[in-house]
Design an enzyme around this catalytic site. Structure first.
Site, PDB file in Angstrom:
ATOM      1  N   HIS A 356       0.800  -1.233   0.000  1.00 27.76           N
ATOM      2  CA  HIS A 356       0.000   0.000   0.000  1.00 27.76           C
ATOM      3  C   HIS A 356       0.826   1.274   0.000  1.00 27.76           C
ATOM      4  O   HIS A 356       0.256   2.360   0.146  1.00 27.76           O
ATOM      5  CB  HIS A 356      -0.924   0.058   1.219  1.00 27.76           C
ATOM      6  CG  HIS A 356      -1.988  -0.985   1.222  1.00 27.76           C
ATOM      7  ND1 HIS A 356      -3.248  -0.774   0.722  1.00 27.76           N
ATOM      8  CD2 HIS A 356      -1.970  -2.259   1.666  1.00 27.76           C
ATOM      9  CE1 HIS A 356      -3.977  -1.875   0.870  1.00 27.76           C
ATOM     10  NE2 HIS A 356      -3.211  -2.795   1.434  1.00 27.76           N
ATOM     11  N   LYS A 544      -8.489  14.049   4.324  1.00 28.59           N
ATOM     12  CA  LYS A 544      -7.583  12.894   4.355  1.00 28.59           C
ATOM     13  C   LYS A 544      -6.578  13.134   5.474  1.00 28.59           C
ATOM     14  O   LYS A 544      -6.520  14.233   6.031  1.00 28.59           O
ATOM     15  CB  LYS A 544      -6.850  12.749   3.016  1.00 28.59           C
ATOM     16  CG  LYS A 544      -6.257  14.069   2.491  1.00 28.59           C
ATOM     17  CD  LYS A 544      -5.665  13.939   1.103  1.00 28.59           C
ATOM     18  CE  LYS A 544      -6.642  13.929  -0.022  1.00 28.59           C
ATOM     19  NZ  LYS A 544      -6.878  12.648  -0.638  1.00 28.59           N
ATOM     20  N   ARG A 545      -5.776  12.109   5.787  1.00 28.63           N
ATOM     21  CA  ARG A 545      -4.738  12.326   6.801  1.00 28.63           C
ATOM     22  C   ARG A 545      -3.827  13.472   6.372  1.00 28.63           C
ATOM     23  O   ARG A 545      -3.621  13.709   5.181  1.00 28.63           O
ATOM     24  CB  ARG A 545      -3.913  11.043   6.985  1.00 28.63           C
ATOM     25  CG  ARG A 545      -4.598   9.988   7.811  1.00 28.63           C
ATOM     26  CD  ARG A 545      -4.930  10.492   9.210  1.00 28.63           C
ATOM     27  NE  ARG A 545      -3.759  10.532  10.039  1.00 28.63           N
ATOM     28  CZ  ARG A 545      -3.433   9.600  10.944  1.00 28.63           C
ATOM     29  NH1 ARG A 545      -4.223   8.571  11.149  1.00 28.63           N
ATOM     30  NH2 ARG A 545      -2.335   9.709  11.660  1.00 28.63           N
ATOM     31  N   LYS A 550       0.685  14.720   0.710  1.00 26.14           N
ATOM     32  CA  LYS A 550      -0.697  14.982   0.284  1.00 26.14           C
ATOM     33  C   LYS A 550      -0.918  16.470  -0.003  1.00 26.14           C
ATOM     34  O   LYS A 550      -1.916  16.876  -0.573  1.00 26.14           O
ATOM     35  CB  LYS A 550      -1.686  14.475   1.333  1.00 26.14           C
ATOM     36  CG  LYS A 550      -1.646  12.938   1.496  1.00 26.14           C
ATOM     37  CD  LYS A 550      -2.648  12.461   2.527  1.00 26.14           C
ATOM     38  CE  LYS A 550      -2.484  11.001   2.909  1.00 26.14           C
ATOM     39  NZ  LYS A 550      -3.131  10.072   1.963  1.00 26.14           N
ATOM     40  N   THR A 652      -8.634   6.626  -1.911  1.00 25.10           N
ATOM     41  CA  THR A 652      -9.978   6.067  -2.052  1.00 25.10           C
ATOM     42  C   THR A 652     -11.015   7.174  -1.832  1.00 25.10           C
ATOM     43  O   THR A 652     -12.148   7.068  -2.312  1.00 25.10           O
ATOM     44  CB  THR A 652     -10.218   4.915  -1.060  1.00 25.10           C
ATOM     45  OG1 THR A 652      -9.697   5.297   0.219  1.00 25.10           O
ATOM     46  CG2 THR A 652      -9.535   3.644  -1.523  1.00 25.10           C
ATOM     47  N   LYS A 656     -14.818   8.083  -3.555  1.00 25.17           N
ATOM     48  CA  LYS A 656     -16.048   8.405  -2.822  1.00 25.17           C
ATOM     49  C   LYS A 656     -16.608   9.735  -3.304  1.00 25.17           C
ATOM     50  O   LYS A 656     -17.820   9.898  -3.498  1.00 25.17           O
ATOM     51  CB  LYS A 656     -15.765   8.497  -1.312  1.00 25.17           C
ATOM     52  CG  LYS A 656     -15.359   7.161  -0.705  1.00 25.17           C
ATOM     53  CD  LYS A 656     -14.715   7.307   0.671  1.00 25.17           C
ATOM     54  CE  LYS A 656     -13.983   6.017   1.010  1.00 25.17           C
ATOM     55  NZ  LYS A 656     -13.048   6.147   2.147  1.00 25.17           N
TER      56      LYS A 656
HETATM   57  C1  26V Z   1       1.904   2.354   8.177  1.00 26.03           C
HETATM   58  C2  26V Z   1       2.218   2.376   9.489  1.00 26.03           C
HETATM   59  C3  26V Z   1       3.609   2.562   9.882  1.00 26.03           C
HETATM   60  C4  26V Z   1       3.911   2.137  11.273  1.00 26.03           C
HETATM   61  C5  26V Z   1       2.865   2.374  12.297  1.00 26.03           C
HETATM   62  C6  26V Z   1       1.450   2.215  11.891  1.00 26.03           C
HETATM   63  C7  26V Z   1       1.193   2.233  10.435  1.00 26.03           C
HETATM   64  C8  26V Z   1      -0.109   2.078  10.009  1.00 26.03           C
HETATM   65  C9  26V Z   1      -0.401   2.062   8.680  1.00 26.03           C
HETATM   66  C10 26V Z   1       0.609   2.202   7.770  1.00 26.03           C
HETATM   67  C11 26V Z   1       0.197   2.089   6.364  1.00 26.03           C
HETATM   68  C12 26V Z   1       0.642   3.098   5.444  1.00 26.03           C
HETATM   69  C13 26V Z   1       0.163   2.696   4.098  1.00 26.03           C
HETATM   70  C14 26V Z   1      -1.197   3.207   3.737  1.00 26.03           C
HETATM   71  O1  26V Z   1      -2.042   3.504   4.537  1.00 26.03           O
HETATM   72  N1  26V Z   1      -1.401   3.306   2.466  1.00 26.03           N
HETATM   73  C15 26V Z   1      -2.617   3.812   1.880  1.00 26.03           C
HETATM   74  O2  26V Z   1      -3.395   2.709   1.463  1.00 26.03           O
HETATM   75  C16 26V Z   1      -4.607   3.099   0.847  1.00 26.03           C
HETATM   76  C17 26V Z   1      -5.379   1.843   0.548  1.00 26.03           C
HETATM   77  O3  26V Z   1      -4.691   1.081  -0.390  1.00 26.03           O
HETATM   78  C18 26V Z   1      -4.309   3.907  -0.400  1.00 26.03           C
HETATM   79  O4  26V Z   1      -5.522   4.327  -0.969  1.00 26.03           O
HETATM   80  C19 26V Z   1      -3.460   5.113  -0.067  1.00 26.03           C
HETATM   81  O5  26V Z   1      -3.084   5.799  -1.236  1.00 26.03           O
HETATM   82  C20 26V Z   1      -2.222   4.678   0.690  1.00 26.03           C
HETATM   83  O6  26V Z   1      -1.482   5.799   1.147  1.00 26.03           O
END
Ligand code: 26V
Length: 809
Positions: A356, A544-545, A550, A652, A656
């Site tokens: 992701h 968004k975050r 972003k 996403t 929406k």
């Molecule tokens: C990373 C980490 C790093 C360590 C601590 C907790 C934590 C929690 C989540 C993440 C994930 C980062 C990746 C992510 O959220 N990607 C997003 O995924 C979406 C669904 O596929 C996508 O639409 C977004 O573009 C993408 O940034």
């Protein structure tokens, strides 16, 4: 009880009396919410039992979706919708003199996720059940979800999200299915009957207790399961005969340390921090999940674990659950007696991995010492996987020999989880075409040489049931009145709207719906922020975050630019606009918090300046969440998707918003590229560097932000305003943003893209003036949004990765 309004009213009244000793008149909204929730849950239980029975006797393949996050939001309204009881219940409540919305609002969002990745998992569960596919979620029941955001004087303050304060009506605790997860201890190799075995001693056992949440399909009888694991200690560990008073305190401390494993969700999805507790969470999820699957599997298939890949896929949502690979190896070898080769074949045909992100800061690399100490046997297995993988590279890919240190699973004292996930799975997918291309051509190029057949793309999707049918009932009704209701089960049928895109009477109806939604949002803004916005202005939304890539910063820079232009020339003819933000920053992401502060500060200045007041408003809505998104999205005219190209894997929110008729203002990044492909150039506003241009700059250099600062007076003015007291704050309040851009050479190309962004914004302004044309574009977007239903995404996963067929209950 849901067959008619009358029978529902009777059931509700009786249950309120039984549960709370109150009648409907005296019951509080929360009591009513809980009672309806319980009734719906009971209705679902029957199908839940049936579904489970089918899954037990039916030998069709099943999928388990492992994810550290499931961002469910609220469930009452969507469960009512899916069980076909929403209208009955709403009408009955109105007849009882209640406001259905007020009742739904009582439900606390289940905020067990950070953002896109967790919400995607929730949309996938909805689509799996709605397509009658046997697929279940496997996650953690965090006691605290993502923090609640408060803004105090422009600064984000985080408050704990104790979402379980009231009973969570949707879950069922299943203590009979609890499973022990082992941490720490020593592992000693031993030869028993000529076979090398591993003896694990001195470990600590944590009990994983599952709480099951039913996931109901849309108007079918399928009810799948989301299993959320909670960490508990067992009182068996306490010695009741101890005469040492300190033992009691020690026991309490021990209990707390165990329960801390499922205490809270890590609130930072932007950069990786090697925290021991997070690793504990990951292994806890993985071990509980895999053990319980194997246990069920053995009962069902007469202990024949060779059948595992044929009957089960474990899909891992990013690398967070990639310990599934060594954990499955451990069980197959240490507990089930398989040799390495056979165990490896079974494992690598069972596990599939979704990537992701390509952001290097987010890649998980655990220090060897941490893994070794926390899960010693798992570490040994990872070492062996690494050893064999590197050997294979050496012998089979001589051209890659010098790449081995970069490709190894263990290198420079770190365990690379993405490498483990790629090597240990049969499928690796990205989440939008451009993202998968970047993985193949750049980030994972060498792995692609080794495993070309593993790679595939699955463009993300969203459940149109929550995001259109539930969130925007008036638009949904209008669509159904126009093209019939087939689009609800076949979202691609939305394309039928295309022929009404230029129809003035249909346009008028779409416009009225949007206007209604905007009026409602304007009221919410007034209530929450005290800001009066013009409900006929363009509602321009970025939700968004908060993250550097972003580029919320670029958005606020443009707003400041507009403000500057208007102050110079208050009579300038611009289309009135309301800029709406919603964003949480990770608690320790200093820069992101500075950007929030800048947005709120600029908003205060602009909103209170009579010179620009009827033309420009800026709103930052606190505590962005699934339920807030459901209110903002139906009211949006413009959807800002302005990430630095190559950085946003998919997005996403973009889907929406288009589904609700907003036009995208975006870069050629993530799924924006596919949105553009669908709607055509004339129905989207694209600007900025391409991904290839960005990647070239990163690789070869050649970008100089200061150069642009020196040559573009609009940009110089804005940047100078950050540090010259323009915002009536301390001169130094925004100096870090200033330096971030100028001294760190603007990592995300805000200045570089600024000119083309302004141009695109002007196009938006011009286009909005011609309402018929705008509505035509808006309808065209809705018509093409069917492709972005998660039903399409899940069908692709099912046929191309999982080989999963529907099971009709
Ligand atoms: C990373 C980490 C790093 C360590 C601590 C907790 C934590 C929690 C989540 C993440 C994930 C980062 C990746 C992510 O959220 N990607 C997003 O995924 C979406 C669904 O596929 C996508 O639409 C977004 O573009 C993408 O940034």
């Amino acid at each position: 009880m849901f067959s008619s309004k009358e029978s529902f009213k009777v059931a509700l009244t009786e249950r309120l009396e039984k549960k709370f000793g109150k009648d409907a008149k005296d019951a509080s909204p929360i009591e009513i919410y809980q009672t309806i929730g319980t009734l719906v849950k009971e209705k679902m239980n029957k199908s839940w039992v049936e579904t489970n029975k089918h899954y037990l006797k039916n030998e069709e393949k099943q999928v388990y979706y492992f994810s550290m996050e499931f961002l469910l939001g609220r469930l009452l309204e969507s469960n009512l919708l899916n069980t076909g009881t929403l209208t009955t219940v709403k009408d009955a409540l109105i007849e009882l003199g209640m406001d259905p919305e007020e009742i739904f609002e009582q439900e606390h969002d289940a905020g067990l996720g950070n953002g896109g990745l967790g919400r995607l998992a929730a949309c996938f569960l909805d689509s799996l059940a709605s397509l009658e596919l046997p697929g279940h979620g496997c996650g953690i029941r965090y006691k605290y979800g993502l923090f609640q955001q408060k803004l105090i004087d422009g600064h984000q303050v985080e408050l704990p999200d104790y979402w379980l304060e009231e009973d969570y009506v949707w879950e069922v605790r299943r203590s009979d299915k609890a499973i022990g997860v082992r941490f720490g201890g020593n592992v000693n190799p031993e030869f028993i009957d000529g076979r090398l075995t591993f003896h694990h001693t001195n470990y600590e056992t944590v009990m994983a207790v599952p709480y099951d949440v039913p996931i109901v399909g849309y108007e079918n009888q399928t009810v799948n399961t989301l299993r959320l694991w909670s960490a508990e200690s067992t009182t068996n560990d306490f010695n009741f005969h101890s005469s040492n008073r300190n033992d009691y305190y020690k026991y309490l401390e021990y209990k707390r340390s165990i329960e801390s494993i499922s205490e809270f969700l890590y609130p930072d999805d932007s950069y990786f921090e090697g925290k021991l507790l997070r690793l504990k969470q990951q292994y806890f999820l993985v071990s509980a999940g895999v053990q319980s699957i194997i246990k069920m599997f053995k009962e069902k298939y007469n202990n024949d674990l060779r059948k595992l890949p044929e009957k089960i896929t474990m899909q891992i949502n990013d690398t967070h659950p990639s310990l599934v690979v060594p954990e499955l190896m451990r069980i197959l070898m240490d507990e089930e007696g398989f040799g390495w080769d056979e165990a490896w074949a079974i494992t690598t045909e069972t596990v599939a991995y979704t990537n992701h992100t390509t952001l290097s800061e987010a890649l998980e690399k655990w220090p060897v010492s941490l893994v070794q100490q926390l899960i010693p046997r798992i570490y040994m297995i990872i070492e062996e996987i690494n050893e064999r993988f590197c050997q294979m590279l050496w012998f089979d890919f001589p051209n890659l020999r010098e790449k081995i240190p970069q490709m190894a699973i263990i290198a420079y004292d770190q365990v690379h989880m993405a490498h483990l996930a790629i090597v240990g799975s049969f499928s690796v997918n990205g989440v939008a075409k451009i993202h998968t291309d970047i993985l193949i051509q750049k980030e994972m190029k060498d792995f692609y040489t080794v495993y070309p057949n593993k790679y595939n793309n699955k463009t993300n999707g969203i459940t149109h049931r929550r995001w259109l049918l539930n969130a925007n009932p008036k638009l949904a009704e209008l669509i159904t009145d126009t093209i019939g209701k087939r689009w609800i089960s076949q979202p691609k049928e939305l394309i039928g709207l295309l022929k009404y895109a230029s129809d003035p009477s249909f346009q008028e109806k779409v416009r009225n719906v949007k206007q209604d939604n905007k009026r409602k949002l304007a009221r919410l803004i007034k209530d929450q922020c005290g800001i009066t916005v013009d409900e006929h202005s363009i509602f321009d939304v970025q939700i968004k975050r908060l993250h550097g890539y972003k580029r919320q910063l670029m958005n606020i820079f443009h707003i400041i630019h507009l403000y500057n232009v208007l102050r110079e020339n208050p009579n300038l003819d611009i289309t009135p606009r309301t800029f709406i933000f919603g964003a949480k920053a990770a608690p320790s992401y200093y820069f992101a918090k500075e950007v929030i502060n800048l947005i709120v500060t600029a908003a205060n200045l602009i909103n209170n300046d009579p010179v620009v007041n009827n033309k420009l408003k800026v709103v930052f809505l606190e505590n962005y969440s699934v339920s807030l998104a459901e209110k903002i999205i139906p009211a949006a005219d413009v959807s800002q998707q302005i990430s630095t190209a190559s950085k946003e894997a998919s997005g996403t929110g973009n889907m929406k918003l288009m589904m609700n008729g907003a036009l995208t203002l975006g870069t050629l990044d993530g799924a924006n590229v596919e949105i553009k492909e669908m709607v055509g150039d004339e129905n989207i506003f694209i600007f900025g560097l391409t991904a290839q241009e960005v990647l070239n700059y990163y690789q070869f250099g050649g970008y100089n932000a200061r150069h642009i600062y020196n040559s573009d007076h609009r940009i110089r003015t804005i940047l100078d305003q950050l540090v010259n007291g323009f915002f009536n704050k301390d001169e130094y309040e925004f100096k870090d943003i200033y330096y971030n851009i100028l001294s760190n050479n603007d990592e995300f190309f805000v200045l570089k893209d600024f000119d083309s962004y302004i141009e695109a914004q002007e196009m938006v302004d011009q286009n909005y003036r011609d309402q018929n044309n705008w509505l035509k574009k808006s309808i065209t977007n809705i018509a093409h949004s069917g492709k972005f239903s998660s039903d399409r995404t899940i069908s692709e996963y099912a046929s191309e990765i999982w080989r999963l067929s529907p099971v009709h209950v």
